[in-house]
Design a protein around this motif. Structure first.
Motif, PDB file in Angstrom:
ATOM      1  N   GLY A 118       0.358  12.582 -10.102  1.00 37.32           N
ATOM      2  CA  GLY A 118       1.687  13.170  -9.937  1.00 37.32           C
ATOM      3  C   GLY A 118       2.615  12.282  -9.127  1.00 37.32           C
ATOM      4  O   GLY A 118       2.199  11.301  -8.517  1.00 37.32           O
ATOM      5  N   LYS A 166       0.532   6.295  -6.023  1.00 36.56           N
ATOM      6  CA  LYS A 166       0.138   5.312  -7.037  1.00 36.56           C
ATOM      7  C   LYS A 166       0.737   3.942  -6.727  1.00 36.56           C
ATOM      8  O   LYS A 166       0.055   2.921  -6.779  1.00 36.56           O
ATOM      9  CB  LYS A 166       0.590   5.791  -8.430  1.00 36.56           C
ATOM     10  CG  LYS A 166       0.040   7.155  -8.815  1.00 36.56           C
ATOM     11  CD  LYS A 166       0.452   7.586 -10.217  1.00 36.56           C
ATOM     12  CE  LYS A 166       1.952   7.712 -10.431  1.00 36.56           C
ATOM     13  NZ  LYS A 166       2.655   8.720  -9.639  1.00 36.56           N
ATOM     14  N   VAL A 196       1.765   2.934  -3.831  1.00 38.62           N
ATOM     15  CA  VAL A 196       1.143   2.442  -2.598  1.00 38.62           C
ATOM     16  C   VAL A 196      -0.189   1.777  -2.929  1.00 38.62           C
ATOM     17  O   VAL A 196      -0.501   0.702  -2.404  1.00 38.62           O
ATOM     18  CB  VAL A 196       0.942   3.609  -1.594  1.00 38.62           C
ATOM     19  CG1 VAL A 196       0.070   3.174  -0.427  1.00 38.62           C
ATOM     20  CG2 VAL A 196       2.296   4.108  -1.095  1.00 38.62           C
ATOM     21  N   GLN A 212       8.340  -0.845 -10.277  1.00 41.07           N
ATOM     22  CA  GLN A 212       8.822   0.398 -10.872  1.00 41.07           C
ATOM     23  C   GLN A 212      10.325   0.321 -11.184  1.00 41.07           C
ATOM     24  O   GLN A 212      10.761   0.735 -12.239  1.00 41.07           O
ATOM     25  CB  GLN A 212       8.532   1.555  -9.903  1.00 41.07           C
ATOM     26  CG  GLN A 212       8.696   2.911 -10.532  1.00 41.07           C
ATOM     27  CD  GLN A 212       8.105   4.020  -9.668  1.00 41.07           C
ATOM     28  OE1 GLN A 212       7.450   3.767  -8.662  1.00 41.07           O
ATOM     29  NE2 GLN A 212       8.346   5.241 -10.059  1.00 41.07           N
ATOM     30  N   GLU A 227       4.538   1.846 -13.813  1.00 42.05           N
ATOM     31  CA  GLU A 227       5.292   2.645 -14.776  1.00 42.05           C
ATOM     32  C   GLU A 227       6.075   1.771 -15.762  1.00 42.05           C
ATOM     33  O   GLU A 227       7.294   1.762 -15.771  1.00 42.05           O
ATOM     34  CB  GLU A 227       6.227   3.615 -14.041  1.00 42.05           C
ATOM     35  CG  GLU A 227       5.437   4.420 -13.026  1.00 42.05           C
ATOM     36  CD  GLU A 227       6.128   5.702 -12.597  1.00 42.05           C
ATOM     37  OE1 GLU A 227       7.228   5.967 -13.101  1.00 42.05           O
ATOM     38  OE2 GLU A 227       5.543   6.414 -11.778  1.00 42.05           O
TER      39      GLU A 227
HETATM   40  N1  LIG Z   1       6.968   1.957   2.993  1.00 36.23           N
HETATM   41  C1  LIG Z   1       6.758   3.278   3.141  1.00 36.23           C
HETATM   42  N2  LIG Z   1       7.019   3.885   4.315  1.00 36.23           N
HETATM   43  C2  LIG Z   1       6.804   5.204   4.484  1.00 36.23           C
HETATM   44  N3  LIG Z   1       6.337   6.017   3.537  1.00 36.23           N
HETATM   45  C3  LIG Z   1       6.041   5.485   2.336  1.00 36.23           C
HETATM   46  C4  LIG Z   1       6.247   4.096   2.079  1.00 36.23           C
HETATM   47  N4  LIG Z   1       5.880   3.847   0.804  1.00 36.23           N
HETATM   48  C5  LIG Z   1       5.469   5.031   0.311  1.00 36.23           C
HETATM   49  N5  LIG Z   1       5.561   6.023   1.211  1.00 36.23           N
HETATM   50  C6  LIG Z   1       5.172   7.419   1.011  1.00 36.23           C
HETATM   51  O1  LIG Z   1       3.938   7.445   0.353  1.00 36.23           O
HETATM   52  C7  LIG Z   1       3.918   8.471  -0.628  1.00 36.23           C
HETATM   53  C8  LIG Z   1       3.468   7.896  -1.940  1.00 36.23           C
HETATM   54  O2  LIG Z   1       4.479   7.017  -2.434  1.00 36.23           O
HETATM   55  P1  LIG Z   1       4.334   6.254  -3.811  1.00 36.23           P
HETATM   56  O3  LIG Z   1       5.579   5.474  -3.978  1.00 36.23           O
HETATM   57  O4  LIG Z   1       3.055   5.523  -3.837  1.00 36.23           O
HETATM   58  O5  LIG Z   1       4.296   7.429  -4.867  1.00 36.23           O
HETATM   59  P2  LIG Z   1       4.003   7.316  -6.422  1.00 36.23           P
HETATM   60  O6  LIG Z   1       2.691   7.938  -6.674  1.00 36.23           O
HETATM   61  O7  LIG Z   1       4.197   5.921  -6.865  1.00 36.23           O
HETATM   62  O8  LIG Z   1       5.146   8.264  -7.014  1.00 36.23           O
HETATM   63  P3  LIG Z   1       6.106   8.036  -8.275  1.00 36.23           P
HETATM   64  O9  LIG Z   1       5.333   8.420  -9.473  1.00 36.23           O
HETATM   65  O10 LIG Z   1       7.214   8.980  -8.026  1.00 36.23           O
HETATM   66  O11 LIG Z   1       6.517   6.612  -8.253  1.00 36.23           O
HETATM   67  C9  LIG Z   1       5.299   9.073  -0.671  1.00 36.23           C
HETATM   68  O12 LIG Z   1       5.241  10.319  -0.042  1.00 36.23           O
HETATM   69  C10 LIG Z   1       6.155   8.135   0.121  1.00 36.23           C
HETATM   70  O13 LIG Z   1       7.080   8.877   0.879  1.00 36.23           O
END
Ligand SMILES: Nc1ncnc2c1ncn2[C@@H]1O[C@H](COP(=O)(O)OP(=O)(O)OP(=O)(O)O)[C@@H](O)[C@H]1O
Ligand SMILES: [Mg+2]
Lengths: 256, 255
Positions: free
Chosen positions: B42, B47, B49, B92, B170
């Motif tokens: 989700g 992801k 990160v 992304q 993505e």
């Molecule tokens: N540099 C950062 N500093 C603080 N929080 C972060 C940082 N990078 C990511 N986060 C937090 O880590 C969580 C995961 O972020 P991430 O970008 O990995 O999500 P995602 O799974 O890729 O979502 P999406 O599908 O929307 O891209 C989020 O809650 C975000 O707020």
């Protein structure tokens, strides 16, 4: 009571941390200057941005500073019949002090904000991350050219400011206040030493390094989207200007 | 199918939190040589990160990341850059350099890590742009492109150095279905022809089934299930089922 100390303490620690990180970035930048590959194009284009495009600002600042100095010192010196010394005062004030400081402040406002905004935007849009993934060191690629260009262009701009400032003082003295041009020029040259100019240029080098390091630092470590870029830009200008003024005192005291 | 079974990328018990907020809480993942791994999950589960940790953009709090058996989470910047030459990454949001033209973006790695001349680099850039379905854009600036075009330019930049490992964040979101399929096809070709190992992040299940050798689901900081597309479709895990069917009701808490 406790919370007051806690507050001061935590701010002091943050201040130390921040200073340490700035010093580290400065150190890295200097190391990367001497590490190949050496690129000429990027520093040159930065020199154009920092130097050439700043000339109008520097010229106007210096001209009016020289002019107002002539007016003010004339008013003062007339009280003890020393009007002929106006040329000396203008030349010394501009080369030793006002040329470098005002140029430093004006160019920091113009260029420092742009540097912080540009690097800050690159940070929040992940362009700096992209540089890492392309195995390129962002300090080398982004900061070194800006640092070098500032270090080189600040003294050159100050030479401009010195010349224009002295010419401004001459114009006002001769055309407005009716001073004899030959005497004015003689008074300017007789008491002006090369050291006055050198010390101003040394200041300019230091100010250039301060402006580039602080502005790049603020941009490079920007957090929090567009709002963060705005904050970084403001901090870059305020902090560079303050550090320029503070370091100006200490350089003067050392060279005195 | 999968060329051999040696492990290319290994993530072991990876933890990462941001200011007290736990994002990854023990991720384990093995990607084999030449395999196409798809990570689903989700929005906001971490992801992005995860792949940023794998390429060393983020330092994990604890746990290991091994690429070709070499532990990278403790490497310094210089050694990390050597490892990164094995990687290409699609961001992304593109992350194109907006001060450089499209072809200079695509050719950035070639310019900095090879001794090719500008004309040669531009020719390669144009060829790679062709692969992602773009033509006559090489002299434009990134600001003149649409979102989907930026993403494809970013993909062209990622594949320009013909890396061993590709990370796609993505790759198909924001593209129309036909263009999405072009990109899916390209990703499949990259693996087949160049034997690239890849990790793709997506929530586009059509794309996932098309490009994946195996699919891993990230949920609440951990990989909860890994399997072939077939196994994924037939999963008995209620969380996986809810995600792939895109239902609002189920065990996944919508925050
Ligand atoms: N540099 C950062 N500093 C603080 N929080 C972060 C940082 N990078 C990511 N986060 C937090 O880590 C969580 C995961 O972020 P991430 O970008 O990995 O999500 P995602 O799974 O890729 O979502 P999406 O599908 O929307 O891209 C989020 O809650 C975000 O707020
Ligand atoms: Mg993401």
């Amino acid at each position: 009571m406790n919370s007051v100390f806690g507050y001061i303490g935590s701010h002091f620690i943050r201040f130390l941390q921040e200073s340490g990180r700035i010093a580290m970035l400065f150190g890295q930048t200097v190391v990367f200057i001497f590490r190949p590959p050496f690129d000429v194009r990027e520093p040159l284009s930065q020199m154009e941005e920092i130097g050439v495009r700043s000339i109008p600002v520097v010229v106007i600042t210096a001209a009016f500073t020289g002019m107002v100095l002539a007016l003010q010192s004339f008013t003062g010196f007339r009280r003890f019949n020393a009007e002929t010394l106006v040329g000396t005062v203008v030349a010394l004030s501009v080369t030793r002090e006002l040329g470098p400081v005002l140029t430093g402040l004006m160019v920091s406002g113009r260029v420092g904000s742009a540097m912080a905004a540009e690097l800050g935007t690159m940070r929040v849009t992940e362009q700096i991350d992209a540089l890492h993934t392309l195995a390129t060191n962002p300090v080398k690629y982004l900061i070194v050219p800006r640092f070098l260009a500032s270090l080189i262009m600040f003294p050159i701009l100050v030479v401009f400011a010195d010349i224009i400032g002295i010419m401004g003082g001459y114009l006002v003295s001769v055309k407005v206040l009716g001073t004899n041009p030959t005497i004015y020029i003689r008074r300017t040259w007789d008491y002006l030493e090369l050291n006055d100019i050198y010390s101003g240029l040394l200041k300019a080098c230091v100010f250039g390094m301060i402006m580039a390091t602080i502005s790049c630092y603020q941009g490079f470590f920007t957090e929090g989207g567009a709002e963060g870029v705005g904050k970084a830009t403001t901090r870059a200008v305020v902090l560079s200007s303050l550090l320029i003024l503070i370091s100006n005192y200490f350089i003067t005291a050392l060279l005195f | 199918m999968v060329g051999d079974t040696s492990v290319k990328i290994e993530v072991v018990d990876l933890h990462k939190s941001f200011g007290g907020k736990d994002v990854l809480t023990g991720v384990n993942l093995e990607v084999r040589n030449g395999e196409s791994m798809v990570v689903i999950g989700g929005s906001g589960v971490g992801k992005s990160v995860l792949i940023k940790c794998i390429i060393g953009l983020l330092r994990p709090d604890s746990g290991g990341i091994r690429v070709d058996g070499q532990e990278i989470s403790s490497l310094n910047e210089k050694s990390l850059n050597e490892i990164r030459k094995k990687f290409g990454m699609l961001f992304q949001a593109g992350a194109l350099f907006d001060s450089l033209s499209v072809w200079e973006n695509v050719g950035f790695g070639l310019k900095h890590h090879t001794s090719l001349r500008d004309e040669e680099i531009k020719a390669i850039a144009v060829e790679k742009l062709g692969l992602v379905g773009l033509s006559h854009v090489e002299d434009l600036m990134p600001s003149e492109l649409s979102g989907g075009m930026r993403k494809r330019v970013s993909l062209a930049r990622a594949i320009a150095m013909e890396p061993e490992i590709l990370l796609y964040d993505e790759p198909t979101t924001g593209l129309d279905p036909i263009m999405a399929d072009v990109i899916n096809e390209l990703i499949v070709q990259m693996r087949k022809k160049l034997r690239v190992t890849s990790i793709a992040i997506t929530h586009d299940m059509v794309s996932a089934y098309k490009i994946a050798d195996r699919i891993a689901m990230l949920y609440e900081g951990k990989i909860i299930e890994v399997g072939t597309p077939q196994q994924n479709r037939e999963s008995s895990n209620a969380i996986v089922q809810q995600f792939i069917q895109g239902r609002a009701e189920g065990p996944i808490k919508v925050r």
